[in-house]
Design a protein around this motif. Structure first.
Motif, PDB file in Angstrom:
ATOM      1  N   GLU A 204      42.316 -23.175 -23.393  1.00  0.00           N
ATOM      2  CA  GLU A 204      43.132 -22.330 -22.532  1.00  0.00           C
ATOM      3  C   GLU A 204      43.829 -23.190 -21.490  1.00  0.00           C
ATOM      4  OE1 GLU A 204      42.625 -18.070 -20.161  1.00  0.00           O
ATOM      5  OE2 GLU A 204      40.881 -19.236 -20.777  1.00  0.00           O
ATOM      6  N   GLU A 205      45.105 -22.873 -21.246  1.00  0.00           N
ATOM      7  CA  GLU A 205      45.863 -23.618 -20.255  1.00  0.00           C
ATOM      8  C   GLU A 205      45.319 -23.350 -18.848  1.00  0.00           C
ATOM      9  OE1 GLU A 205      48.195 -25.762 -20.614  1.00  0.00           O
ATOM     10  OE2 GLU A 205      48.787 -25.586 -22.716  1.00  0.00           O
ATOM     11  N   LEU A 206      45.383 -24.380 -17.987  1.00  0.00           N
ATOM     12  CA  LEU A 206      44.879 -24.243 -16.625  1.00  0.00           C
ATOM     13  C   LEU A 206      45.639 -23.180 -15.858  1.00  0.00           C
ATOM     14  CD1 LEU A 206      43.008 -25.240 -14.379  1.00  0.00           C
ATOM     15  CD2 LEU A 206      44.711 -26.988 -13.836  1.00  0.00           C
ATOM     16  N   VAL A 207      46.956 -23.101 -16.052  1.00  0.00           N
ATOM     17  CA  VAL A 207      47.736 -22.093 -15.338  1.00  0.00           C
ATOM     18  C   VAL A 207      47.337 -20.686 -15.760  1.00  0.00           C
ATOM     19  CG1 VAL A 207      49.639 -22.141 -17.011  1.00  0.00           C
ATOM     20  CG2 VAL A 207      50.066 -21.405 -14.649  1.00  0.00           C
ATOM     21  N   ASP A 208      46.986 -20.521 -17.039  1.00  0.00           N
ATOM     22  CA  ASP A 208      46.525 -19.207 -17.490  1.00  0.00           C
ATOM     23  C   ASP A 208      45.189 -18.849 -16.845  1.00  0.00           C
ATOM     24  OD1 ASP A 208      48.720 -18.768 -19.173  1.00  0.00           O
ATOM     25  OD2 ASP A 208      47.799 -19.924 -20.791  1.00  0.00           O
ATOM     26  N   VAL A 209      44.331 -19.851 -16.677  1.00  0.00           N
ATOM     27  CA  VAL A 209      43.047 -19.612 -16.004  1.00  0.00           C
ATOM     28  C   VAL A 209      43.281 -19.185 -14.558  1.00  0.00           C
ATOM     29  CG1 VAL A 209      40.890 -20.682 -15.265  1.00  0.00           C
ATOM     30  CG2 VAL A 209      41.835 -21.218 -17.507  1.00  0.00           C
TER      31      VAL A 209
ATOM     32  N   ARG B 253      43.400 -14.996 -10.398  1.00  0.00           N
ATOM     33  CA  ARG B 253      44.075 -14.230  -9.336  1.00  0.00           C
ATOM     34  C   ARG B 253      44.063 -12.736  -9.644  1.00  0.00           C
ATOM     35  NH1 ARG B 253      49.571 -12.565  -8.579  1.00  0.00           N
ATOM     36  NH2 ARG B 253      50.112 -13.511 -10.563  1.00  0.00           N
ATOM     37  N   ARG B 254      44.326 -12.375 -10.894  1.00  0.00           N
ATOM     38  CA  ARG B 254      44.370 -10.956 -11.265  1.00  0.00           C
ATOM     39  C   ARG B 254      42.988 -10.316 -11.137  1.00  0.00           C
ATOM     40  NH1 ARG B 254      43.013  -8.597 -15.890  1.00  0.00           N
ATOM     41  NH2 ARG B 254      42.909 -10.591 -16.999  1.00  0.00           N
ATOM     42  N   LEU B 255      41.950 -11.007 -11.638  1.00  0.00           N
ATOM     43  CA  LEU B 255      40.611 -10.429 -11.630  1.00  0.00           C
ATOM     44  C   LEU B 255      40.072 -10.253 -10.221  1.00  0.00           C
ATOM     45  CD1 LEU B 255      39.013 -12.330 -14.645  1.00  0.00           C
ATOM     46  CD2 LEU B 255      39.639  -9.919 -14.550  1.00  0.00           C
ATOM     47  N   TYR B 256      40.320 -11.238  -9.354  1.00  0.00           N
ATOM     48  CA  TYR B 256      39.767 -11.162  -8.005  1.00  0.00           C
ATOM     49  C   TYR B 256      40.590 -10.272  -7.085  1.00  0.00           C
ATOM     50  CZ  TYR B 256      36.046 -14.392  -8.992  1.00  0.00           C
ATOM     51  OH  TYR B 256      34.898 -14.961  -9.507  1.00  0.00           O
ATOM     52  N   ARG B 257      41.716  -9.774  -7.569  1.00  0.00           N
ATOM     53  CA  ARG B 257      42.457  -8.745  -6.857  1.00  0.00           C
ATOM     54  C   ARG B 257      42.129  -7.354  -7.384  1.00  0.00           C
ATOM     55  NH1 ARG B 257      48.668 -10.914  -5.878  1.00  0.00           N
ATOM     56  NH2 ARG B 257      48.152 -12.557  -4.361  1.00  0.00           N
ATOM     57  N   GLY B 258      41.234  -7.274  -8.342  1.00  0.00           N
ATOM     58  CA  GLY B 258      40.859  -5.997  -8.931  1.00  0.00           C
ATOM     59  C   GLY B 258      40.044  -5.156  -7.961  1.00  0.00           C
TER      60      GLY B 258
END
Length: 479
Positions: A121-126, A131-136
């Protein structure tokens, strides 16, 4: 023949090169996404280099800088004499940009190789996923058994701010043996939740669920239970053991026991029997009329109360009604905190009845049992019910075990002032075994949560309280 082969190979190579180029360009554009906290630090670094250079120039009285600028000016004068500025300028600019791109690519590649050595997996995708998960939303899930771990497996794709509050009343199997021999709280349900929330879920699930088949004293024990028991001995109690294990396993969210008290369930049956012990209640095969625990009114884990008060969303179930869901609510402080919460609260009803616990139960019977265990209070606003019946093969299989689909008695549920969320959230395997599907269940729950912010409570399509509205198969809710 050979010319055609080489031509086809050349075309394939060109297509693959174009795909790789497009992929790399897309990956670089992702680094410009807002919220990654990369661009700001890059600009700060550039500013730091400029200020450091300026400070050095001031310190050394500009003498080397002056001669360096003179040399650079002479070099540029030679270039502009050979090539006009409208040609040499863009060439030099392009060369500088290529050097910058090459340097940054190699830098990011080196960092990615260290942080993601497997390269899957690309680092930018990680970073984007992080960011998306911790804004959930802050989600609190309450229950136990396999139902809770199934739900967590789906929810972790939408938010990393998940807390599972788990019952510690289990006294059967490996957990019961460890409880009796070591005096620790039963780790079984907590083990399942930790494995479900781990990033490397498949490997950890196999490891934590592995049961020893030979060995004096080891036979029947799962590795996860032994691991948590050892951590409890090392750290001093189950709460610290779970926290330490969560760090080791790098889970998304946290898992908390409902209480640290040595809780034992008891149930009074319709035939007058009083059964003690979580594992014996289901085995008794009677109709449960009352359930409680010893000691009565156990104190809640303070961290569990804190997360309930701060929750954006509270989910109860799925799982065994009397031995997984209700035991958490027998802790008065937990029931009080849920009742006082203003967050959306939903109960996920089981798909099938459970022999020895809920045989013959309807949806309203499940709700009534939870209300009665909490002194008649309504702890949740809505109930999620599976929409479609299992296959004939599954119905026959479960009927042989005295289990049937939970019937939705809509009028009774409406009288109890609960909203009904109907959805297809079931997975049925080749043998006819019925379970909640983790992804479908999580997707429906997050859509309903999102819909509450737009006044869409209850059945999808119903707008506002008391407004009948129009039912729709699929809601239009962003998540």
């Amino acid at each position: 023949m050979s010319i055609g082969f080489f031509r086809q190979a050349l075309n394939t190579f060109q297509q693959q090169s174009r795909r790789r180029t497009r992929h790399r360009v897309n990956q670089w554009f992702k680094w410009l996404s807002p919220g990654l906290s990369v661009k700001r630090w890059l600009l700060i670094s550039v500013g730091g280099v400029l200020l450091a250079s300026l400070g050095l120039a001031i310190w050394i009285k500009l003498t080397p800088i002056f001669w360096a600028l003179e040399l650079l000016r002479g070099f540029l004068a030679v270039i502009t004499n050979i090539l006009p500025n409208y040609i040499s300028g863009p060439l030099v600019l392009l060369f500088g940009l290529l050097l910058l791109l090459w340097g940054q690519t190699r830098t990011v590649g080196s960092i990615t190789k260290v942080l993601r050595p497997e390269g899957d997996e690309e680092l930018v995708d990680v970073l984007l996923a992080h960011r998306r998960l911790y804004r959930g939303p802050k989600i609190v899930v309450i229950g136990g058994g396999t139902g809770l771990s199934t739900l967590l497996r789906g929810l972790k794709r939408y938010s990393a701010n998940i807390t599972a509050i788990v019952t510690v009343a289990d006294d059967g199997g490996s957990s019961g043996r460890l409880r009796r021999e070591f005096g620790v709280l039963p780790p079984g349900d907590i083990r399942n939740c930790l494995a479900a929330l781990a990033d490397e879920e498949k490997l950890l699930t196999e490891l934590f669920q592995y049961r020893f088949r030979v060995g004096d004293g080891l036979t029947g024990h799962s590795f996860g239970n032994l691991f948590l028991t050892a951590m409890s001995e090392i750290t001093g109690d189950l709460e610290r053991a779970v926290t330490a294990s969560s760090k080791v396993l790098a889970i998304r969210g946290q898992v908390l026991p409902a209480t640290l008290s040595d809780v034992r369930l008891w149930a009074e049956l319709a035939d007058g029997r009083r059964i003690e012990g979580e594992s014996k209640i289901t085995e008794a095969g009677g109709s449960i009329v009352k359930i409680g625990c010893t000691p009565a009114n156990p104190p809640a884990l303070p961290a569990a109360i804190k997360v309930i008060k701060e929750a954006d969303y509270i989910i109860m179930g799925p799982g065994s009604l009397y031995t997984s869901v209700i035991p958490n609510l027998l802790v008065p402080e937990i029931a009080d905190a849920i009742a006082a919460s203003t967050a959306p609260r939903i109960y996920v009803c089981n798909i099938m009845t459970q022999p020895g616990e809920t045989q013959g139960y309807t949806v309203s019977d499940h709700i009534r049992a939870i209300d009665e265990a909490c002194g008649g209070r309504r702890l949740f606003n809505a109930v999620l019910v599976h929409k479609r019946s299992p296959s004939a093969r599954a119905l026959i299989r479960y009927a042989q075990q005295r289990s049937h689909p939970v019937f939705l008695d809509r009028e009774e549920v409406t009288k109890m002032e609960r909203r009904i969320v109907l959805a297809n959230v079931m997975h049925e395997d080749e043998t006819g075994c019925v379970r909640h599907d983790p992804q479908r269940l999580a997707r429906v729950l997050l859509r309903w949560y999102s819909g509450t912010h737009h006044g869409k409570w209850g059945e999808w399509g119903t707008k506002g309280q008391g407004d009948k509205g129009t039912k729709r198969e699929q809601p239009t809710i962003n998540h």
